[in-house]
Design an enzyme around this catalytic site. Structure first.
Site, PDB file in Angstrom:
ATOM      1  N   GLY A  15      18.200 -38.855 -44.629  1.00  0.00           N
ATOM      2  CA  GLY A  15      17.895 -40.148 -45.221  1.00  0.00           C
ATOM      3  C   GLY A  15      18.969 -40.613 -46.189  1.00  0.00           C
ATOM      4  O   GLY A  15      19.519 -41.713 -46.064  1.00  0.00           O
ATOM      5  N   GLU A 170      11.603 -22.914 -30.529  1.00  0.00           N
ATOM      6  CA  GLU A 170      13.060 -22.835 -30.338  1.00  0.00           C
ATOM      7  C   GLU A 170      13.586 -21.472 -30.803  1.00  0.00           C
ATOM      8  O   GLU A 170      14.432 -20.854 -30.146  1.00  0.00           O
ATOM      9  CB  GLU A 170      13.745 -23.977 -31.095  1.00  0.00           C
ATOM     10  N   ALA A 315      13.690 -36.323 -38.522  1.00  0.00           N
ATOM     11  CA  ALA A 315      14.903 -37.016 -38.933  1.00  0.00           C
ATOM     12  C   ALA A 315      14.888 -38.524 -38.634  1.00  0.00           C
ATOM     13  O   ALA A 315      15.311 -39.320 -39.479  1.00  0.00           O
ATOM     14  CB  ALA A 315      16.108 -36.350 -38.277  1.00  0.00           C
TER      15      ALA A 315
HETATM   16  C1  FAD Z   1      14.345 -25.722 -38.716  1.00  0.00           C
HETATM   17  C2  FAD Z   1      14.133 -27.209 -38.639  1.00  0.00           C
HETATM   18  C3  FAD Z   1      14.256 -27.845 -37.423  1.00  0.00           C
HETATM   19  C4  FAD Z   1      14.067 -29.217 -37.333  1.00  0.00           C
HETATM   20  N1  FAD Z   1      14.212 -29.823 -36.122  1.00  0.00           N
HETATM   21  C5  FAD Z   1      14.117 -31.176 -36.034  1.00  0.00           C
HETATM   22  C6  FAD Z   1      14.356 -31.833 -34.798  1.00  0.00           C
HETATM   23  O1  FAD Z   1      14.654 -31.194 -33.781  1.00  0.00           O
HETATM   24  N2  FAD Z   1      14.252 -33.193 -34.770  1.00  0.00           N
HETATM   25  C7  FAD Z   1      13.915 -33.910 -35.899  1.00  0.00           C
HETATM   26  O2  FAD Z   1      13.868 -35.138 -35.826  1.00  0.00           O
HETATM   27  N3  FAD Z   1      13.658 -33.319 -37.064  1.00  0.00           N
HETATM   28  C8  FAD Z   1      13.761 -31.971 -37.170  1.00  0.00           C
HETATM   29  N4  FAD Z   1      13.520 -31.342 -38.367  1.00  0.00           N
HETATM   30  C9  FAD Z   1      13.043 -32.156 -39.515  1.00  0.00           C
HETATM   31  C10 FAD Z   1      14.184 -32.911 -40.161  1.00  0.00           C
HETATM   32  O3  FAD Z   1      15.268 -32.037 -40.416  1.00  0.00           O
HETATM   33  C11 FAD Z   1      13.665 -33.537 -41.447  1.00  0.00           C
HETATM   34  O4  FAD Z   1      12.595 -34.388 -41.147  1.00  0.00           O
HETATM   35  C12 FAD Z   1      14.766 -34.337 -42.131  1.00  0.00           C
HETATM   36  O5  FAD Z   1      15.814 -33.485 -42.528  1.00  0.00           O
HETATM   37  C13 FAD Z   1      14.239 -35.105 -43.340  1.00  0.00           C
HETATM   38  O6  FAD Z   1      15.302 -35.809 -43.918  1.00  0.00           O
HETATM   39  P1  FAD Z   1      15.330 -36.070 -45.486  1.00  0.00           P
HETATM   40  O7  FAD Z   1      16.502 -36.950 -45.737  1.00  0.00           O
HETATM   41  O8  FAD Z   1      13.994 -36.510 -45.952  1.00  0.00           O
HETATM   42  O9  FAD Z   1      15.556 -34.644 -46.149  1.00  0.00           O
HETATM   43  P2  FAD Z   1      16.629 -33.529 -45.863  1.00  0.00           P
HETATM   44  O10 FAD Z   1      17.420 -33.814 -44.653  1.00  0.00           O
HETATM   45  O11 FAD Z   1      15.892 -32.238 -45.925  1.00  0.00           O
HETATM   46  O12 FAD Z   1      17.606 -33.628 -47.114  1.00  0.00           O
HETATM   47  C14 FAD Z   1      17.159 -33.400 -48.420  1.00  0.00           C
HETATM   48  C15 FAD Z   1      18.377 -33.171 -49.313  1.00  0.00           C
HETATM   49  O13 FAD Z   1      17.969 -33.211 -50.665  1.00  0.00           O
HETATM   50  C16 FAD Z   1      18.639 -32.208 -51.395  1.00  0.00           C
HETATM   51  N5  FAD Z   1      17.825 -31.885 -52.571  1.00  0.00           N
HETATM   52  C17 FAD Z   1      16.556 -31.424 -52.596  1.00  0.00           C
HETATM   53  N6  FAD Z   1      16.126 -31.293 -53.860  1.00  0.00           N
HETATM   54  C18 FAD Z   1      17.140 -31.678 -54.660  1.00  0.00           C
HETATM   55  C19 FAD Z   1      17.311 -31.770 -56.073  1.00  0.00           C
HETATM   56  N7  FAD Z   1      16.334 -31.455 -56.934  1.00  0.00           N
HETATM   57  N8  FAD Z   1      18.500 -32.198 -56.562  1.00  0.00           N
HETATM   58  C20 FAD Z   1      19.522 -32.529 -55.708  1.00  0.00           C
HETATM   59  N9  FAD Z   1      19.403 -32.473 -54.365  1.00  0.00           N
HETATM   60  C21 FAD Z   1      18.242 -32.066 -53.847  1.00  0.00           C
HETATM   61  C22 FAD Z   1      18.755 -31.051 -50.402  1.00  0.00           C
HETATM   62  O14 FAD Z   1      19.811 -30.177 -50.735  1.00  0.00           O
HETATM   63  C23 FAD Z   1      19.007 -31.803 -49.087  1.00  0.00           C
HETATM   64  O15 FAD Z   1      20.390 -31.956 -48.826  1.00  0.00           O
HETATM   65  C24 FAD Z   1      13.718 -29.967 -38.494  1.00  0.00           C
HETATM   66  C25 FAD Z   1      13.587 -29.320 -39.724  1.00  0.00           C
HETATM   67  C26 FAD Z   1      13.800 -27.953 -39.799  1.00  0.00           C
HETATM   68  C27 FAD Z   1      13.672 -27.266 -41.126  1.00  0.00           C
END
Ligand code: FAD
Length: 425
Positions: A15, A170, A315
């Site tokens: 995001g 997976e 994602a």
């Molecule tokens: C093993 C696994 C497999 C997955 N497979 C899929 C898939 O095949 N297809 C799919 O669509 N989705 C998949 N997902 C889900 C997908 O990865 C998440 O829905 C997505 O990453 C969410 O995006 P986001 O931006 O909300 O958070 P994230 O991508 O998790 O990013 C959050 C970021 O915030 C940072 N952060 C957290 N807390 C703090 C803090 N206090 N201070 C500073 N930085 C901080 C972290 O370091 C991280 O970089 C999978 C997830 C996992 C764990």
């Protein structure tokens, strides 16, 4: 508000990264903060955990992504609090950061739901560190058992994966290949029939987010590849050497992988804003925190209210919400009324291993087998960040496919305090 609005984004995941890129040509100043200096492509974490890919192939330095973008300041730091009235963000070891708009995109963490022993003895798969730790642990179990085969009597080579969603499926498929095709050759004196992979799911089928036929297909394929799939079973507690199921059964194991759930990053609680039971920050359909129109939440951290169906933690939701916020910020700038977020579900995929995956697309389109697998490979290659990562993943996948080898079976972390026999002092 200052003449050039300052947009502060917490989290360089799917995001946060998408939003920062989307604001590239806007007359705003962006600060992007993450506790890591790299972005992780989480969908391929299981391949790092099973030695299919190097860690560097699925991570990309955040600063490198923004070369040439002049309106962004990338910061390495952990966000620890906020002064909502004063519009100041607190970062560990750093000065408070003032903002005009704050976007929280801090994602989720592994949730053990308070089941005794999981935090102490289990392995999560939510970060690059998790994947490397799990890989090292599994490989070390084989090394220890090679040196003392009697350890296999206590289940040292077994892996129990809890959670039959995409991650569990997976991982189980990839581990089955690692064991039968690679570790069997690495350890010719070990009896690999003693290395069981058990996939435990509380519901009555695998891949609950997919059509039931795809879940049944995944089960058939995994079982044909030697995975013991157990549905309708919940975990009671975990010890250093076993997983105890409700009903009394005990699975001796050297490794427990907890793929049964996530909860939102604790940031919502830290900020003192309203959260749901999973710790997600409650926002309106415009993704703003009620009463705080300058605070937005996206991705796994957001619990969007006022919509008909809860959004999945995937994602594409985070990415689409990021584009929505970029548009909303332009509306705010132009004094136009805001809109509400609508998710366009473009389908889901999960791979079961070599030559087989399931894909569920709009209009009831479903694919399995090699067709699904090729679609899965293509999509993940396209979505990886950075040309170098795409190229190295493509080369590794081609190498693995042709040779059945796994080059990345490297033990790099010290022994973890988890299930399995302790290594000799
Ligand atoms: C093993 C696994 C497999 C997955 N497979 C899929 C898939 O095949 N297809 C799919 O669509 N989705 C998949 N997902 C889900 C997908 O990865 C998440 O829905 C997505 O990453 C969410 O995006 P986001 O931006 O909300 O958070 P994230 O991508 O998790 O990013 C959050 C970021 O915030 C940072 N952060 C957290 N807390 C703090 C803090 N206090 N201070 C500073 N930085 C901080 C972290 O370091 C991280 O970089 C999978 C997830 C996992 C764990």
């Amino acid at each position: 508000m200052s003449p050039t609005p300052h947009i502060v984004i917490v989290g360089a995941g799917f995001g946060g990264l998408t939003l920062a890129k989307a604001l590239r040509d806007d007359p705003v100043q962006v600060t992007l903060i993450d506790r890591h200096n790299f972005h992780t492509f989480q969908p391929l974490l299981y391949q790092v955990a099973t030695a299919g890919l190097e860690a560097e192939s699925i991570a990309h330095a955040v600063r490198g992504i923004f070369h040439g973008q002049l309106n962004i300041d990338v910061r390495l730091g952990t966000v620890v609090g906020v002064d909502l009235d004063g519009r100041l963000l607190h970062v560990a070891d750093g000065r408070p950061i003032p903002y005009d708009h704050l976007v929280l995109a801090a994602g989720a963490v592994t949730a053990s739901f308070g089941i005794p022993g999981v935090d102490e003895h289990g392995f999560g798969l939510k970060s690059l560190e998790d994947a490397i730790t799990l890989r090292s642990h599994v490989l070390r179990q084989f090394e220890l058992t090679d040196a003392d085969p009697s350890l296999a009597d206590a289940g040292s080579l077994n892996v129990v994966i809890v959670g039959g969603g995409s991650t569990g499926v997976e991982l189980a498929g990839a581990l089955a290949e690692l064991f039968s095709r690679v570790l069997a050759k690495d350890h010719p004196h070990l009896d690999l029939s003693r290395a069981r992979i058990v996939l435990v799911e509380a519901g009555d089928r695998l891949l609950p987010a997919f059509d039931a036929r795809l879940g049944a297909h995944a089960r058939r394929v995994l079982e044909a590849r030697g995975v013991d799939v157990r549905t309708g079973l919940t975990v009671d507690r975990v010890t250093g050497t076993a997983v105890h199921l409700a009903g009394g059964e005990e699975l001796a194991t050297g490794t427990l992988v907890w793929a049964a759930g996530v909860r939102a990053s604790p940031l919502g609680a830290v900020f003192g804003v309203d959260t749901d039971r999973a710790g997600r920050v409650i926002v309106g359909p415009d993704l703003r925190v009620p009463g705080r129109p300058e605070v937005w939440v996206i991705g796994d951290l957001a619990a969007v209210t006022g919509i008909t169906k809860p959004l999945p933690q995937v994602a594409p939701v985070a990415i689409q919400q990021a584009h929505f916020i970029a548009r909303q910020l332009r509306r705010v700038r132009d004094g136009r009324p805001g809109g509400v977020f609508r998710y366009r579900d473009k389908g889901s995929m999960a791979t079961i291993g070599r030559d087989d995956a399931v894909a569920e697309l709009p209009f009831g389109l479903r694919f399995t087998g090699r067709v699904g697998w090729v679609m899965w490979l293509g999509l993940h290659l396209i979505e990886l960040v950075g040309f170098r990562n795409r190229a190295s993943v493509l080369v590794d996948w081609a190498w693995n496919y042709v040779t059945w080898d796994r080059g990345a079976r490297i033990i790099v972390t010290p022994p973890a305090h988890a299930a399995g026999p302790a290594p000799p002092a």
